[in-house]
Design an enzyme around this catalytic site. Sequence first.
Site, short mmCIF file in Angstrom:
data_model
loop_
_atom_site.label_atom_id
_atom_site.label_comp_id
_atom_site.label_asym_id
_atom_site.label_seq_id
_atom_site.Cartn_x
_atom_site.Cartn_y
_atom_site.Cartn_z
N GLU A 163 -1.60 -6.11 5.99
CA GLU A 163 -0.52 -5.95 6.97
C GLU A 163 -0.34 -4.62 7.87
O GLU A 163 -0.82 -3.62 7.21
CB GLU A 163 1.02 -5.94 5.96
CG GLU A 163 1.11 -7.22 5.33
CD GLU A 163 2.54 -7.34 4.85
OE1 GLU A 163 3.43 -6.41 5.24
OE2 GLU A 163 2.67 -8.19 4.14
N HIS A 213 6.44 -10.69 7.31
CA HIS A 213 7.09 -9.86 6.28
C HIS A 213 8.76 -9.58 6.76
O HIS A 213 9.55 -8.55 7.04
CB HIS A 213 6.54 -8.55 6.10
CG HIS A 213 6.65 -7.81 4.82
ND1 HIS A 213 5.86 -7.14 4.28
CD2 HIS A 213 7.83 -7.69 3.97
CE1 HIS A 213 6.30 -6.67 2.91
NE2 HIS A 213 7.54 -7.11 3.02
#
Length: 528
Positions: free
Chosen positions: A263, A281
């Site tokens: 990420e 997220h």
Amino acid sequence: MAPRVLISDSLSTAAVQIFKDRGIDVDYLPDLGKDKEKLAEVIGDYDGLAIRSATKVTAKLLEKATRLKVVGRAGIGVDNVDIPAASAKGVIVMNTPFGNSITTAEHAVALMFALAREIPAADASTQAGKWEKNKFMGVEITGKTLGIIGCGNIGSIVAERGVGLKMRVVAFDPFLSPERAIELGVEKVELEDLLKRADFITLHTPLTDKTRNILSAENIAKTKKGVRIINCARGGLVDEVALRAALDSGHVAGAGFDVFTEEPANANPLFGHKNVVATPHLGASTSEAQENVALQVAEQLSDYLLKGAVTNALNMPSVTAEEAPKLTPFVRLAELIGSFAGQLTEDGITGVRLEYEGEVSEMNTRALGAAALAGLLKPQLDTVNMVSAPVMAKERGIAVEVMRREVAGTYDSLFRLVVKTPKLERSVAGTVFADGKPRIVEIKGIQMDAEFQPSMLYVTNKDKPGFIGRLGTLLGARGVNIATFALGRTAAGADAIALIGIDAVADDALLADVAKLENVVQVKRVTF
């Protein structure tokens, strides 16, 4: 001089106001966390640092943080903080473990609905003017089996929502007691059973060595054909390449992912598949959750910097200034005893008994008990701390019993932890000698005197001549240096225990070789 706090990530402005109202100088620079060079230039001017996920608190940054006393993470995950490095520098690391639980649980349920009814694809098609009513044939939620991997704080909320949706809910969690499962209205099962039965699988477990790739290629192959998989917990719990292959083959009908191994996820094996719903997220991204964790972290940092109060600390026990000198060594003892027992325990824990004998019985046993529970649960729940451990134990239905005996026995102070599982009851006891070092003095009723070492071997064996020699010879042949060697037995020729401190972490091959030695009953790797 007033303490100074830096907020280097985007937080609610209400948090800034809390610092100001408490008389703390605060600088709100929400983009600074993304620029590690600029952050390193200024970090030395601050006593406290409030962050979310963008700021990386590395060992290199901590070297520049000459004044820093505390880091506060608004949220539960502390993957972006080097906790061992912070501990070495004397910097407390706090989080806010319960502020966004409902929000994350709701996002998992939202992804489940999105997958079941193909909402994202249907939305895109409809807004493109296609009106493909017959193309999007979804499935009902009602009556389906929801499999929950990890039934702690967030997982239990998802379980309750699933029961409310008239789903059959099964849960895999070694720490979930049968009583707590009944209370939630779920069926506690082993992982293999969950994989075979679940129509939807949702993950709500921290990322640890034991849970990494818990949905591996092998386990994905064991799932029910047509299963839909949701991950709003942590990237790395699912083998994304294997999942893509299962999606391509049609074995897995869909996947809803909010978290990814890398990420920000600019590219991912799952991206581009028509049956994948992906979000960036967003699990904790509601105005309510952001407000909650921001206010909590501001209050916690302020309380510590102004009053020395420690709340939700991941690397320091909650102990008052008056108690600290005498209590701290016993807090460390309790945590180590808990960790030792936790690493030896393979089955779900149903109960714990904390026993205090002698002088320690008059201390702050609440702090000691919390430290022991944190150590005990740590092998399974990586983010557990002294504050959250009693709550997490209660959530999992682990009954905690406390016994105090003011009269001292062999030692002026003795702490004993008894762990109960459906199969056995194991006790470990220790004390702190005048040198301040915690020691194990009893395991399963067998007396011994063992210092804790970073890496140890725990061996149970039959007390027969030649065993110690064979064990020492094997370790020497494998190039393993022995730091300490403690022994104990119930009686001559009966059950015995060896606890060996070694200079390197034992690998699986070494454990296998020791297990093959004559008269060995069990061998375990233990690290601290």
